[in-house]
Design a protein around this motif. Structure first.
Motif, PDB file in Angstrom:
ATOM      1  N   ARG A 120       0.825  -1.209   0.000  1.00 23.12           N
ATOM      2  CA  ARG A 120       0.000   0.000   0.000  1.00 23.12           C
ATOM      3  C   ARG A 120       0.864   1.265   0.000  1.00 23.12           C
ATOM      4  N   SER A 121       2.012   1.205   0.658  1.00 20.09           N
ATOM      5  CA  SER A 121       2.885   2.380   0.735  1.00 20.09           C
ATOM      6  C   SER A 121       3.518   2.713  -0.620  1.00 20.09           C
ATOM      7  N   LEU A 122       3.471   1.762  -1.552  1.00 24.04           N
ATOM      8  CA  LEU A 122       4.083   1.970  -2.865  1.00 24.04           C
ATOM      9  C   LEU A 122       3.131   2.623  -3.872  1.00 24.04           C
ATOM     10  N   VAL A 123       1.855   2.751  -3.508  1.00 27.96           N
ATOM     11  CA  VAL A 123       0.855   3.257  -4.451  1.00 27.96           C
ATOM     12  C   VAL A 123       1.125   4.723  -4.786  1.00 27.96           C
ATOM     13  N   ILE A 124       1.177   5.019  -6.097  1.00 28.89           N
ATOM     14  CA  ILE A 124       1.352   6.406  -6.541  1.00 28.89           C
ATOM     15  C   ILE A 124       0.096   6.927  -7.245  1.00 28.89           C
ATOM     16  N   HIS A 125      -0.815   6.015  -7.606  1.00 27.41           N
ATOM     17  CA  HIS A 125      -2.082   6.434  -8.214  1.00 27.41           C
ATOM     18  C   HIS A 125      -3.071   5.281  -8.103  1.00 27.41           C
ATOM     19  N   GLU A 126      -4.332   5.610  -7.820  1.00 31.06           N
ATOM     20  CA  GLU A 126      -5.382   4.602  -7.813  1.00 31.06           C
ATOM     21  C   GLU A 126      -6.694   5.238  -8.222  1.00 31.06           C
ATOM     22  N   ASP A 127      -7.439   4.554  -9.095  1.00 30.07           N
ATOM     23  CA  ASP A 127      -8.791   4.974  -9.441  1.00 30.07           C
ATOM     24  C   ASP A 127      -9.616   3.710  -9.677  1.00 30.07           C
ATOM     25  N   ASP A 128     -10.792   3.837 -10.265  1.00 29.82           N
ATOM     26  CA  ASP A 128     -11.674   2.677 -10.427  1.00 29.82           C
ATOM     27  C   ASP A 128     -11.146   1.643 -11.409  1.00 29.82           C
ATOM     28  N   ALA A 129     -10.218   2.054 -12.289  1.00 28.01           N
ATOM     29  CA  ALA A 129      -9.741   1.153 -13.342  1.00 28.01           C
ATOM     30  C   ALA A 129      -8.378   0.553 -13.060  1.00 28.01           C
TER      31      ALA A 129
ATOM     32  N   LEU B  53       4.887   0.639 -12.122  1.00 30.39           N
ATOM     33  CA  LEU B  53       4.271  -0.622 -12.521  1.00 30.39           C
ATOM     34  C   LEU B  53       2.760  -0.447 -12.429  1.00 30.39           C
ATOM     35  N   VAL B  54       2.050  -0.796 -13.510  1.00 34.71           N
ATOM     36  CA  VAL B  54       0.602  -0.582 -13.586  1.00 34.71           C
ATOM     37  C   VAL B  54      -0.138  -1.901 -13.411  1.00 34.71           C
ATOM     38  N   LEU B  55      -1.205  -1.874 -12.609  1.00 40.98           N
ATOM     39  CA  LEU B  55      -2.040  -3.044 -12.337  1.00 40.98           C
ATOM     40  C   LEU B  55      -3.485  -2.695 -12.674  1.00 40.98           C
ATOM     41  N   ALA B  56      -4.150  -3.553 -13.442  1.00 42.93           N
ATOM     42  CA  ALA B  56      -5.543  -3.316 -13.825  1.00 42.93           C
ATOM     43  C   ALA B  56      -6.482  -3.874 -12.766  1.00 42.93           C
TER      44      ALA B  56
END
Length: 333
Positions: A93-102, A153-156
């Motif tokens: 969780r500490s690594l998250v730089i962006h999050e949205d619904d997608a 790194l992007v995750l869907a």
């Protein structure tokens, strides 16, 4: 097994490679036999030909031809999801730089593998249960970084987003800027490395080499010198125009300026006396089409290996020109 079967990909098998799926479901089927069935189009995914590296999505249907399996051999069960510790959940969780619904984007640290393999039990794919929604569905990988490469790194988060993002990466709709510290300096301050690459070496020792054979794959990398320390080392901006395995590492080494810390491709030259350890390669920025429309720019701050490399070079904290994706013109492929 006699007769053709249709098997549906399970939720727990999301993003598996086909060869892994095949090994789990048909342990007696040899790799060579599987490859022959793929080449002749007898294995099919949703009615289309596939190869061993194809990634699977839950709900897809595999056409399984009659196979020469030994009788009474039980199928191996799909392993249940491993529980992610509170510590690993907090770390991810500490690594998250962006999050949205997608989608979710993280700044992957150097040393953390994206997927499992021989001897690798802790990896992003295995930890993504930390991001599971209330239905237990976890995000899906849509691209990859080497274990020792840090950066975006992007995750869907949904199947629709995974399809959209995977297509964008495959069709080179994503602009990527990497930072690298290399030993030596290119003869020119900017240019394009155009060297076809082919995998060589046995299992566990695979390496990409320059080749003109029919098996080699077209590969191009744009580069610019961002800063330099005489002829000892240089900070490069790297813009991959294709997406081959180890492309940036192989292209830099084959061009005479290996990335600092890359013993696989640079050998001893990549570890000069007094230099810091770790691979000095960082996925700094991604500019991609968002599944819901528009474009999204993602940026990851430097991790320890690239920061240590900058300190070793004696660089300041200001970002010179071409350290930003905005400084680069649109790709010329």
């Amino acid at each position: 097994m006699s007769g053709v079967e249709q098997r549906t990909i399970a939720r727990a098998e999301a993003d598996w490679r086909f060869d892994r799926w095949c090994k789990v479901h048909f342990p007696d089927l040899g790799f060579g036999q599987m490859q022959k069935l793929l080449r002749t189009g007898q294995f099919r995914l949703d009615g289309k030909r596939i190869d061993a590296a194809a990634r699977l999505t839950p709900g897809q249907v595999v056409r399984v031809p009659p196979l020469p399996l030994a009788p009474d051999v039980p199928l191996l069960p799909v392993k249940p999801e491993q529980r992610v510790s509170e510590r690993d959940t907090a770390m991810l969780r500490s690594l998250v730089i962006h999050e949205d619904d997608a989608l979710i984007a993280i700044a992957k640290p150097a040393g953390l593998a994206v997927q499992g393999g021989t001897g690798t039990t802790r990896h992003v794919d295995g930890l993504m249960q930390a991001f599971a929604d209330r239905h237990g569905d976890k995000p899906k990988l849509v691209h990859r970084l080497d274990r020792d490469t840090s950066g975006v790194l992007v995750l869907a988060k949904t199947a629709a987003a995974a399809r959209s993002l995977t297509f964008a990466f495959q069709q080179h709709k994503v602009r990527k800027l990497y930072w690298a510290v290399v030993i030596g300096r290119p003869k020119r301050d900017e240019g394009v490395i155009d060297l076809a690459l082919e995998k060589s070496g046995g299992a566990g020792h695979e390496k990409m080499t320059a080749s003109e054979s029919e098996e080699a794959r077209y590969a191009r990398t744009g580069f610019r010198v961002v800063d330099a320390n005489a002829k000892v080392a240089a900070w490069l901006g790297l813009l991959p125009l294709t997406g081959r395995t180890h492309q940036l590492r192989a292209h830099c080494a084959l061009s005479g300026f290996p990335i600092l810390g890359d013993g696989k491709y640079g050998g001893k030259a990549a570890h000069p006396t007094g230099a810091p350890s770790g691979l000095a390669l960082h996925a700094r920025e991604l500019d991609l089409p968002h599944p819901d429309g528009g474009r999204l720019r993602l940026t990851a701050e430097p991790d320890k290996p690239i920061r240590a490399a900058f300190d070793w070079m004696g660089l300041g904290r200001e970002l010179p020109r071409f350290a930003r994706l905005d400084d680069w013109p649109e790709d010329r492929r």
